[in-house]
Design a protein around this motif. Structure first.
Motif, short mmCIF file in Angstrom:
data_model
loop_
_atom_site.label_atom_id
_atom_site.label_comp_id
_atom_site.label_asym_id
_atom_site.label_seq_id
_atom_site.Cartn_x
_atom_site.Cartn_y
_atom_site.Cartn_z
N GLU A 134 -2.42 3.68 -33.86
CA GLU A 134 -2.99 3.41 -32.66
C GLU A 134 -4.20 2.14 -33.03
OE1 GLU A 134 -4.60 3.85 -28.37
OE2 GLU A 134 -4.48 5.37 -29.85
N LEU A 135 -4.24 1.60 -34.01
CA LEU A 135 -5.52 0.26 -33.97
C LEU A 135 -4.67 -0.97 -35.02
CD1 LEU A 135 -8.84 0.48 -35.96
CD2 LEU A 135 -7.23 -1.09 -36.95
N PHE A 136 -3.58 -0.25 -35.83
CA PHE A 136 -2.88 -0.68 -36.02
C PHE A 136 -1.93 -1.84 -34.76
CE2 PHE A 136 -2.84 1.04 -39.80
CZ PHE A 136 -4.04 -0.05 -40.97
N LYS A 137 -1.77 -0.51 -34.08
CA LYS A 137 -0.52 -1.83 -32.88
C LYS A 137 -1.23 -2.32 -31.65
CE LYS A 137 2.23 2.86 -32.70
NZ LYS A 137 2.45 3.98 -31.53
N LEU A 138 -2.47 -2.18 -31.34
CA LEU A 138 -3.65 -2.81 -31.22
C LEU A 138 -3.43 -4.57 -31.53
CD1 LEU A 138 -6.53 -0.79 -29.84
CD2 LEU A 138 -4.66 -1.68 -28.23
N ASP A 139 -3.42 -4.67 -32.55
CA ASP A 139 -3.75 -5.66 -34.00
C ASP A 139 -2.52 -6.29 -34.34
OD1 ASP A 139 -5.25 -7.50 -35.84
OD2 ASP A 139 -3.69 -6.31 -37.15
N GLU A 140 -1.33 -5.84 -33.44
CA GLU A 140 0.19 -6.43 -33.55
C GLU A 140 0.10 -7.15 -32.11
OE1 GLU A 140 4.27 -4.92 -33.77
OE2 GLU A 140 3.39 -4.09 -35.29
N GLU A 141 -0.10 -6.45 -31.36
CA GLU A 141 -0.27 -7.20 -29.48
C GLU A 141 -0.57 -8.18 -29.74
OE1 GLU A 141 1.95 -6.19 -27.14
OE2 GLU A 141 2.58 -5.01 -28.86
N VAL A 151 -13.85 0.72 -26.25
CA VAL A 151 -12.44 1.99 -25.75
C VAL A 151 -12.03 3.01 -27.01
CG1 VAL A 151 -12.53 0.50 -23.50
CG2 VAL A 151 -10.86 0.77 -26.04
N LYS A 152 -12.29 3.91 -26.44
CA LYS A 152 -11.63 4.58 -27.49
C LYS A 152 -9.98 4.77 -27.71
CE LYS A 152 -13.01 8.94 -24.75
NZ LYS A 152 -13.19 10.22 -24.72
N ILE A 153 -9.84 4.72 -29.63
CA ILE A 153 -8.09 5.61 -29.24
C ILE A 153 -8.10 6.49 -30.40
CG2 ILE A 153 -7.98 2.47 -29.74
CD1 ILE A 153 -7.96 2.02 -32.63
N GLU A 154 -7.15 6.85 -30.63
CA GLU A 154 -7.26 8.11 -31.25
C GLU A 154 -6.28 8.26 -32.66
OE1 GLU A 154 -8.14 11.11 -29.96
OE2 GLU A 154 -8.70 9.53 -28.33
N VAL A 181 -12.39 1.90 -30.69
CA VAL A 181 -13.00 2.68 -31.61
C VAL A 181 -12.40 4.37 -32.20
CG1 VAL A 181 -14.96 4.69 -31.93
CG2 VAL A 181 -15.20 2.66 -30.85
N ARG A 182 -12.08 4.92 -33.38
CA ARG A 182 -11.27 5.07 -34.03
C ARG A 182 -11.92 6.78 -32.92
NH1 ARG A 182 -8.68 5.00 -39.27
NH2 ARG A 182 -8.19 7.77 -38.45
N ASN A 183 -11.41 7.56 -31.92
CA ASN A 183 -12.34 8.89 -31.93
C ASN A 183 -11.61 10.02 -33.07
OD1 ASN A 183 -13.90 10.36 -29.96
ND2 ASN A 183 -11.17 10.78 -28.52
N ASP A 184 -10.42 9.90 -33.46
CA ASP A 184 -10.03 11.21 -34.20
C ASP A 184 -11.07 11.20 -35.48
OD1 ASP A 184 -8.95 8.72 -35.09
OD2 ASP A 184 -7.67 9.21 -36.95
N LEU A 185 -12.03 10.10 -36.08
CA LEU A 185 -12.65 10.35 -36.88
C LEU A 185 -13.73 11.47 -36.38
CD1 LEU A 185 -12.52 6.79 -38.55
CD2 LEU A 185 -11.38 8.60 -39.09
N LYS A 186 -14.67 11.48 -35.14
CA LYS A 186 -15.69 12.22 -34.90
C LYS A 186 -16.85 11.60 -35.20
CE LYS A 186 -12.19 15.06 -33.01
NZ LYS A 186 -11.93 14.36 -31.43
N MET A 187 -17.05 10.32 -35.19
CA MET A 187 -18.30 10.04 -36.13
C MET A 187 -19.24 10.22 -34.81
SD MET A 187 -16.75 6.06 -36.98
CE MET A 187 -15.74 5.82 -36.02
N ASP A 238 -6.26 -7.01 -21.08
CA ASP A 238 -5.15 -5.99 -19.83
C ASP A 238 -4.03 -5.54 -20.60
OD1 ASP A 238 -7.55 -5.06 -18.59
OD2 ASP A 238 -7.65 -6.36 -16.25
N LYS A 239 -3.57 -7.13 -21.45
CA LYS A 239 -2.13 -6.65 -21.60
C LYS A 239 -2.58 -5.66 -23.29
CE LYS A 239 -0.39 -10.59 -19.67
NZ LYS A 239 0.21 -12.01 -19.62
N ILE A 240 -3.69 -5.80 -23.65
CA ILE A 240 -3.24 -5.13 -24.94
C ILE A 240 -4.39 -3.95 -25.08
CG2 ILE A 240 -4.22 -6.26 -27.75
CD1 ILE A 240 -4.55 -8.94 -26.55
N THR A 241 -5.43 -3.32 -24.51
CA THR A 241 -6.29 -2.92 -23.85
C THR A 241 -6.06 -2.28 -22.85
OG1 THR A 241 -7.67 -3.97 -23.87
CG2 THR A 241 -7.42 -3.49 -25.95
N GLY A 242 -5.13 -2.82 -21.90
CA GLY A 242 -5.92 -2.09 -20.73
C GLY A 242 -5.76 -0.73 -20.37
#
Length: 176
Positions: A122-129, A115-118, A68-74, A167-171
């Motif tokens: 970072e979302l795009f990087k997770l998608d790519e990995e 989990v949180k992403i900033e 979840v994107r933490n920077d959006l302050k939802m 764990d290799k992607i989001t650990g």
């Protein structure tokens, strides 16, 4: 005289609607068992209450990670709704692309980890990995009716996949 004509028109529309409704229901009931069996052998009422955990090595447990994107302050409710959308999207993708994963994930409880992403980057990087490791992803874009701009990417669902692969992607990410 006008009242009789009007009431007859309503009766004709009501009758036609009833016939269409009954026909649609019977058709759906006829084909629903085939649709259900497409990706999962058996889905019963109350299935969510029938999860039976099978002993497996912790690194082999199938999980779905919701980043979840933490920077959006939802707000909490918005986050919950977006995670719900991501879980449903992931389920639909599994059902269509890799139905053999569904029983593996469900057998172990259908575990979901938030989990949180900033950032969107970072979302795009997770998608790519995840794609490099052949793991399914679902990116959720919000309709923008409440707290964020339309089209904002809010959550990425990664998996389900074995914990050792996830764990290799989001650990490295912290729990939400």
């Amino acid at each position: 005289m006008m009242g009789i004509i009007t009431s007859t028109s309503y009766l004709a529309v009501f009758s036609a609607g009833t016939i269409v409704g009954i026909t649609s229901t019977l058709t759906l009931l006829k084909f629903l068992p085939k649709i259900r069996k497409k990706g999962y052998d058996k889905w019963e009422k109350g299935q969510e209450e029938k999860f039976e955990f099978e002993p497996t090595a912790v690194n082999d447990e199938y999980r779905l990670v919701l980043a979840v994107r933490n920077d959006l302050k939802m707000q909490k409710g918005k986050i919950a709704a977006q995670c719900g959308h991501a879980s449903v999207a992931a389920y639909a993708k599994i059902l269509n692309e890799r139905p053999n994963l569904l029983p593996l994930w469900y057998r172990q409880g259908g575990t979901k980890i938030a989990v949180k992403i900033e950032s969107e980057d970072e979302l795009f990087k997770l998608d790519e990995e995840a794609k490099k490791l052949n793991v399914l992803t679902s990116v959720i874009r919000d309709a923008g009716q409440t707290q964020v701009v339309p089209g904002t990417r809010t959550v990425i669902a990664v998996g389900p996949a074995p914990k050792s692969v996830l764990d290799k992607i989001t650990g490295h990410l912290k729990l939400l």
